[in-house]
Write an enzyme that holds these catalytic residues in place. Structure first.
Site, PDB file in Angstrom:
ATOM      1  N   GLU A 179       0.856  -1.196   0.000  1.00 43.58           N
ATOM      2  CA  GLU A 179       0.000   0.000   0.000  1.00 43.58           C
ATOM      3  C   GLU A 179       0.886   1.239   0.000  1.00 43.58           C
ATOM      4  OE1 GLU A 179      -4.068   1.682   2.000  1.00 43.58           O
ATOM      5  OE2 GLU A 179      -2.687   0.695   3.335  1.00 43.58           O
ATOM      6  N   MET A 317       0.643  -2.763   8.691  1.00 45.49           N
ATOM      7  CA  MET A 317      -0.088  -2.846   7.429  1.00 45.49           C
ATOM      8  C   MET A 317      -1.014  -4.054   7.443  1.00 45.49           C
ATOM      9  SD  MET A 317      -0.799  -1.825   4.411  1.00 45.49           S
ATOM     10  CE  MET A 317      -1.976  -2.723   3.381  1.00 45.49           C
ATOM     11  N   GLU A 352      -5.580  -2.776  12.670  1.00 41.85           N
ATOM     12  CA  GLU A 352      -5.314  -3.630  11.503  1.00 41.85           C
ATOM     13  C   GLU A 352      -6.342  -4.747  11.360  1.00 41.85           C
ATOM     14  OE1 GLU A 352      -3.405  -2.346   9.544  1.00 41.85           O
ATOM     15  OE2 GLU A 352      -2.246  -1.055  10.859  1.00 41.85           O
ATOM     16  N   HIS A 355      -9.478  -3.615   9.651  1.00 42.75           N
ATOM     17  CA  HIS A 355      -9.325  -3.548   8.192  1.00 42.75           C
ATOM     18  C   HIS A 355      -9.617  -4.881   7.507  1.00 42.75           C
ATOM     19  CE1 HIS A 355      -7.892   0.450   7.354  1.00 42.75           C
ATOM     20  NE2 HIS A 355      -6.777   0.344   8.053  1.00 42.75           N
ATOM     21  N   GLU A 374      -9.169   4.433   6.495  1.00 40.29           N
ATOM     22  CA  GLU A 374      -8.280   4.728   7.623  1.00 40.29           C
ATOM     23  C   GLU A 374      -9.014   5.429   8.770  1.00 40.29           C
ATOM     24  OE1 GLU A 374      -5.773   3.227   7.913  1.00 40.29           O
ATOM     25  OE2 GLU A 374      -5.086   2.728   5.913  1.00 40.29           O
TER      26      GLU A 374
END
EC number: 3.4.11.-
Length: 916
Positions: A179, A317, A352, A355, A374
Site C-alpha cells: 500500500e 499494514m 489492523e 481492516h 483509515e
C-alpha cells in the site's frame, strides 16, 4: 496502514497548579492584519496528468512464483495470470516499476501462444505496455511473464529487511509493503484497488527459512533444481486487491492460539523472542470475535498471522491474513515494556484487524476514499480496545491523541478536505495524514453518536454484506447508514468530508423566567483568527447540550444547519451552567460568552465537569489564544484551575499545550520563567504520585507518573533531577534496574541536564539494548542534550548504521523539538543531508514527517521564506502540502509571539512578585 504521527508536542505531557482568579474575563483581541494578508493558502502545484489503466484486459487470477536471493538481494519471478479480454487489442497495459521483464506471451484459451514483440516502459507513470504482433481476441486467456527485480532498501514493494541472529550475524529477510501503489515493484500487475482477482502464490526459499503469505501453506516440497531450497505453495486467496497481497521470507519464532470462533492466530517474532508475542496474541484472539459480533460477518480466512518486521516505514499494514508490524507495534516484553507501549500495541492490533473487514473484504473503489478506510479503522480501534481493556479509559485519550490533533491541523489554510480527489500515485502518499486518519476518525465518532450504536451497526452490516469481495465508495456507506437510521446521513456528512475545515460555535445565553434561551451561531474557525468572508462555508452540525443538573446526560440535541439558531431550554435554574458538546464528540471549537464561561470554570476545579469536558474546554481556549481571539495570559490563568486534576489524559493535553507554549517562548529571553510556571504547576501532583508505584495502581497511574516526572525533570525541578540522576546511576551500574515506565522520564531528565559522559552512557545503553522498544525510547530523547557539539553528535548518530532507517526521523525530530539550538541544528542537518534523506524516504510518508518535525517550530517570519525557498529548489513531491503547512505554522507562531509575548512576560513576572 497504521501511521506513526510523530507530533513534537505529543511527546511530553503536563500538570498545572495555581489559584484561579474569581472572574477571569476572556477579552476578544484584535487579529493582526499583517497575518491575515500573509495567510492566503499557497496554490497547490499543478497536478501531474494521470490516466487509470485501460479496461480491455483484466485479471481473474494471478499464478505467481517468486524466488528471492537473500545473499545477492535480487529476485526472479514468473507470472501466469488468467485474464479476460473484453475487446480485441494488440497491447496490454499494466503497472510495473523497478522490474525488468525478460519474456512475455499470451495464450488465448484453446489457441496458440503469442509472444510479445516489445515492452514499452512508461517509468513516470509506473506502467508497461506489452505489444503483440496480432490482435488478442475477446475471451479468456493466460498471460505469462518472466521478470527479475531487486530486493530494495526503500521499505516499499518487495524489499530487504536487515536483522541480527541470536549469534550476532547480520542477515536479510525479504518482506513486502504494497500500500498504496507498490505491488508493481514485486510483479507486473493491475495495481488499482478496484481491479480485484484471486492469487495463487508459490515461494522458492532456503529450506532453513520460513515463508508466509496471505493464506495457509498447502504444500512444501524440495525444489528440484537446488536441494538447499524448498518450494512453498499457498492456498488460493479470496478475490482481493493487489495492495493487500503479502509475503515474508525469513527466520522467526511464533506463538499460536485459536479465537473462540476457530480462526488460527499466530504472532511471529524474531528468533528467541516468542514470549514477546503473547500480549498481541491475547489482543488478537479477543478482537476477532469482537469484530465478528460487531459487524455480524465472520472473519473470512482460515488463519491470521501477525508478524514483526525489523525495517518498516509505517506502524503496521493490514495485508489480508498476514498483518505486518514494526517491532515496537507488536512486541511486548513483560519486564521491559512500559504501559504506553502495551496500549499502543493494543490500538494497532485493533486497527489492523478492523481492516480485515473494512478495507479488505470491502475495499475502497479508488484512493479518493482512503480516508474512509483509515478514518474508520482509527475510530473502531478505540471501540475495540475499550472492549478489551476498559481500565485504559481510552475514549478520553482519543480526544487528546486524535481529535485535538486533527482540529489543530484542519484550522490551517493549507489543510485539505477529508475526501481528496487523487490521481497520480505520487499524490496518494500525501493523504496518509492526520486529516485522513484523525479527522476521519473524529467525524465517524460524531456520526456514530448522531445515529446511535444500534442503527450504526445495522447500517455497517448492510454495507459489508452488500459490497463483500467488491469495491465501494463513501456514498455507498452513507446510503446504507441512511436506510438503517432514517436520518439525512449523506447531507450531514458531505459537509464534513467534502469541505476543508470546521466551524467555531459561538454561544450566548439569556435567562427568561425558568427558561434559558441560547443563541448559537457557526462560522469557519481559522488558526489565523476570525474571518468575515462573504462566502463562509456552513456545516450541518449535530449539537448536544447538557446542564450542571446532570453533566453526563444530554438534555437536548439539535442539528444546526443554518448560520445561526436559538434554542430554548426549559426548567433550568439561573445558577445552573450549560455545556455545549458534552463528551467533546462534535468536531468543532466553542466560544462561550464571558458569563457562560465563568459559570463553567468552577466545574474544572471541583471536577463536576467530566474529564473529557475539562480537557475540551481548556483545549478550545488554548486554540482561541493561538488564533488571537483571546489573550494567552487568560488561558494560563484558566490552567491554574486544574489544581485538583486527577485524570491522566487531561494532564496529558494540558502538558502538550504547555509544551507548545514553552517551544514558542524559547524564542524569547524569558524562557526560564515559563519553566518555573511549569514546575509550580507540576510539583503538587508530582509529590502526590511519588516515584514508585503503589499497591492497587493501574495503567493510567503508570502513564501519569511518567508524564509528570518527565515534565518536572525537563523543566529542571531540582529534587526530580537529583532523584533521576541517582536512579539512572543505579540502573547503569546494574544495582537497581529502572522500571520500564520510568525510563523515558529518567533518560530525558538526565540528558536535558547532562554532558558528554551522559550521552556516551546513553549511546552505550542503546547499543546494548536487545529490544527495539528500548532503542526507540533512547533515540527519541537523545536530542535533549544541550551542548551544541553534542547535538551535532546526535544528528550524525541518526544517520549511522546504529539507527534503523525508519527511526532516523524520530532522532532528528527529537533534536528539533527539544530546544532552540536543537531546532536550528536539525534544520541545518536536514538541508546538508537532504540528498541522502530524500533518496531514503522519497515517495513515502516519512519524508513529510521529517519536514514537519524539523520546520514546524520556528517563529520568525524570515524562516517561513527560507523553508519555502529551500523546497522550491529541492522538490519533495510527496510532501508539498506539508511544506506549505509548515510555512503557515511558522507565520502563525511569529504573529502569536509578537501579539502576546510581552503580556505573558509581565504575567509571569507578576506571579513571582511578593504580595504588597
Amino acid at each position: 496502514v497504521r501511521m506513526l504521527f510523530f507530533m513534537s508536542c505529543r511527546v511530553s505531557l503536563s500538570v498545572i497548579r495555581l489559584a484561579l482568579p474569581r472572574n477571569p474575563t476572556l477579552v476578544a483581541k484584535p487579529v493582526s492584519p499583517t497575518l491575515q494578508s500573509k495567510q492566503t493558502p499557497s496554490p497547490m502545484p499543478e497536478r501531474r496528468p494521470f490516466v487509470r489503466l485501460p479496461t480491455d484486459v483484466y485479471p481473474v487470477n494471478y499464478g505467481l512464483r517468486l524466488k528471492p536471493d537473500l545473499i545477492d538481494l535480487t529476485f526472479e519471478g514468473k507470472l501466469e495470470a488468467a485474464v479476460e479480454v473484453t475487446q480485441g487489442t494488440n497491447q496490454i497495459v499494466m503497472n510495473c516499476a523497478d522490474i525488468d521483464i525478460i519474456t512475455a506471451s499470451f495464450v488465448p484459451e484453446g489457441g496458440e501462444e503469442i509472444n510479445a514483440t516489445g515492452f514499452n516502459y512508461q517509468n513516470e507513470d509506473e506502467k508497461v505496455t506489452l505489444c503483440f504482433p496480432s490482435i488478442l481476441q475477446k475471451g479468456s486467456g493466460s498471460l505469462k511473464i518472466d521478470f527479475v527485480g531487486e530486493l530494495n532498501d526503500k521499505m516499499k514493494g518487495f524489499y530487504r529487511s536487515k536483522y541480527t541472529t541470536p549469534s550476532g550475524e547480520n542477515r536479510y529477510a525479504a518482506v513486502t509493503q504494497f500500500e498504496a501503489t507498490d505491488a508493481r515493484r514485486a510483479f507486473p500487475c493491475w495495481d488499482e484497488p478496484a481491479i480485484k482477482a484471486t492469487f495463487d502464490i508459490t515461494l522458492i526459499i532456503p529450506k532453513d527459512r520460513i515463508a508466509l503469505s496471505n493464506m495457509n501453506v498447502v504444500d512444501r516440497k524440495p525444489y528440484p533444481e537446488d536441494h538447499s531450497l524448498v518450494e512453498v505453495k499457498f492456498a488460493t486467496t479470496p478475490i482481493m486487491s493487489t495492495y493487500l497481497v503479502a509475503f515474508v521470507i525469513g527466520e522467526y519464532d511464533f506463538v499460536e492460539s485459536q479465537s473462540s470462533d476457530g480462526v488460527t492466530v499466530r504472532v511471529y517474532t524474531p528468533v528467541g523472542k516468542a514470549e514477546q508475542g503473547k500480549f498481541a496474541l491475547e489482543v488478537a484472539t479477543k478482537t476477532l470475535p469482537f469484530y465478528k459480533d460487531y459487524f455480524s460477518v465472520p472473519y473470512p480466512l482460515p488463519k491470521i498471522d501477525l508478524i514483526a518486521i525489523a525495517d518498516f516505514a509505517a506502524g503496521a499494514m493490514e495485508n489480508w491474513g498476514l498483518v505486518t508490524y514494526r517491532e515496537t507495534a507488536l512486541l511486548i516484553d513483560p519486564k521491559n515494556s512500559c504501559a504506553s507501549s502495551r496500549q499502543w500495541v493494543a490500538l494497532v492490533v485493533g486497527h489492523e484487524l478492523a481492516h480485515q473487514w473494512f478495507g479488505n473484504l470491502v475495499t475502497m473503489e479508488w484512493w479518493t476514499h482512503l480516508w474512509l478506510n483509515e478514518g474508520f479503522a482509527s475510530w473502531i480501534e478505540y471501540l475495540c480496545v475499550d472492549h478489551c481493556f476498559p481500565e485504559y479509559d481510552i475514549w478520553t485519550q482519543f480526544v487528546s491523541a486524535d481529535y485535538t490533533r486533527a482540529l489543530d491541523l484542519d484550522a490551517l489554510d493549507n489543510s485539505h478536505p477529508i475526501e481528496v480527489d487523487v490521481g497520480h500515485p505520487s499524490e496518494v502518499d500525501e493523504i496518509f495524514d492526520a486529516i485522513s486518519y484523525s479527522k476521519g476518525a473524529s467525524v465517524i465518532r460524531m456520526l456514530h453518536n448522531y445515529i446511535g450504536d444500534e442503527d450504526f451497526r445495522k447500517g455497517m452490516n448492510a454495507y459489508l454484506l452488500k459490497f463483500q469481495h467488491k469495491n465501494a465508495s463513501t456514498e455507498d456507506l452513507w446510503e446504507c447508514l441512511e436506510q438503517a437510521s432514517g436520518k439525512p446521513i449523506a447531507a450531514v456528512m458531505n459537509s464534513w468530508t467534502k469541505q476543508m475545515g470546521f466551524p467555531i460555535i459561538v454561544v450566548d445565553q439569556e435567562q427568561h423566567g425558568s427558561d434559558r434561551v441560547l443563541k448559537i451561531s457557526q462560522k469557519k474557525f481559522c488558526a489565523s483568527g476570525p474571518r468575515n468572508d462573504e462566502n463562509c462555508p456552513n456545516w450541518m452540525v449535530p449539537i448536544s447540550i447538557c446542564t450542571s443538573e446532570d453533566p453526563s446526560c444530554t438534555k437536548m440535541k439539535v442539528l444546526l444547519d443554518q448560520p445561526e439558531t436559538t434554542v430554548n431550554i426549559t426548567n433550568i435554574a439561573p445558577d445552573h451552567w450549560i455545556k455545549i458538546n458534552p463528551g467533546t464528540v462534535g468536531f468543532y471549537r466553542i466560544q462561550y460568552s464571558t458569563t457562560m464561561l465563568e459559570s463553567l470554570l468552577p466545574g474544572i476545579r471541583d471536577l463536576t465537569l467530566l474529564p473529557v469536558d475539562r480537557l475540551g474546554l481548556q483545549n478550545d481556549l488554548f486554540s482561541l489564544a493561538r488564533a488571537g481571539m483571546i489573550s494567552t495570559v487568560e488561558v494560563l490563568k484558566v490552567m491554574e484551575a486544574f489544581v485538583n486534576e486527577p485524570n491522566y489524559t487531561v494532564w496529558s493535553d494540558l502538558s502538550c499545550n504547555l509544551g507548545v507554549l514553552s517551544s514558542l517562548l524559547s524564542h524569547t529571553d524569558f524562557h526560564e520563567d515559563i519553566q518555573e510556571f511549569i514546575r509550580d504547576l507540576f510539583t503538587p501532583i508530582g509529590m502526590k504520585l511519588g516515584w514508585d508505584s503503589k499497591t492497587g495502581e493501574g495503567h493510567l497511574d503508570a502513564l501519569l507518573r511518567g508524564l509528570v516526572l518527565g515534565k518536572l525533570g525537563k523543566a529542571g525541578h531540582k529534587a526530580t533531577l537529583e532523584e533521576a540522576r541517582r536512579r539512572f546511576k543505579e540502573h547503569v551500574e546494574g544495582k537497581q534496574t529502572l522500571p520500564a515506565d520510568l525510563r523515558s522520564p529518567v533518560y530525558l531528565t538526565v540528558l536535558k541536564h547532562g554532558d558528554s559522559t551522559t550521552l556516551d552512557t546513553m549511546l552505550k545503553l542503546h547499543k546494548q539494548a536487545d529490544m527495539q522498544e528500548e532503542k526507540n525510547r533512547i533515540e527519541r530523547v537523545l536530542g535533549a542534550i544541550p551542548a551544541p557539539d553534542l547535538i551535532q553528535r546526535v544528528l550524525n548518530f541518526a544517520l549511522s548504521e546504529e539507527v534503523r532507517p525508519q527511526d532516523t526521523v524520530s532522532v532528528i525530530g527529537g533534536v528539533a523539538g527539544s530546544s532552540k539550538q536543537g531546532r536550528k541544528a536539525a534544520w541545518k542537518f536536514v538541508k546538508d543531508n537532504w540528498e541522502e534523506l530524500h533518496n531514503r524516504y522519497q515517495g513515502g510518508f516519512l519524508i513529510s514527517r521529517l519536514i514537519k518535525l524539523t520546520a514546524d517550530g520556528f517563529a520568525i517570519d524570515k524562516m517561513a521564506a527560507e523553508v519555502k525557498s529551500f523546497f522550491e529548489s529541492h522538490h519533495a513531491p510527496a510532501a508539498e502540502r506539508t511544506v506549505q503547512q509548515c510555512c503557515e505554522n511558522i507565520l502563525l507562531n511569529a504573529a502569536w509571539l509578537k501579539r502576546d509575548a510581552e503580556d505573558i512576560h509581565q504575567y509571569l513576572l507578576q506571579r513571582k512578585a511578593p504580595p504588597v
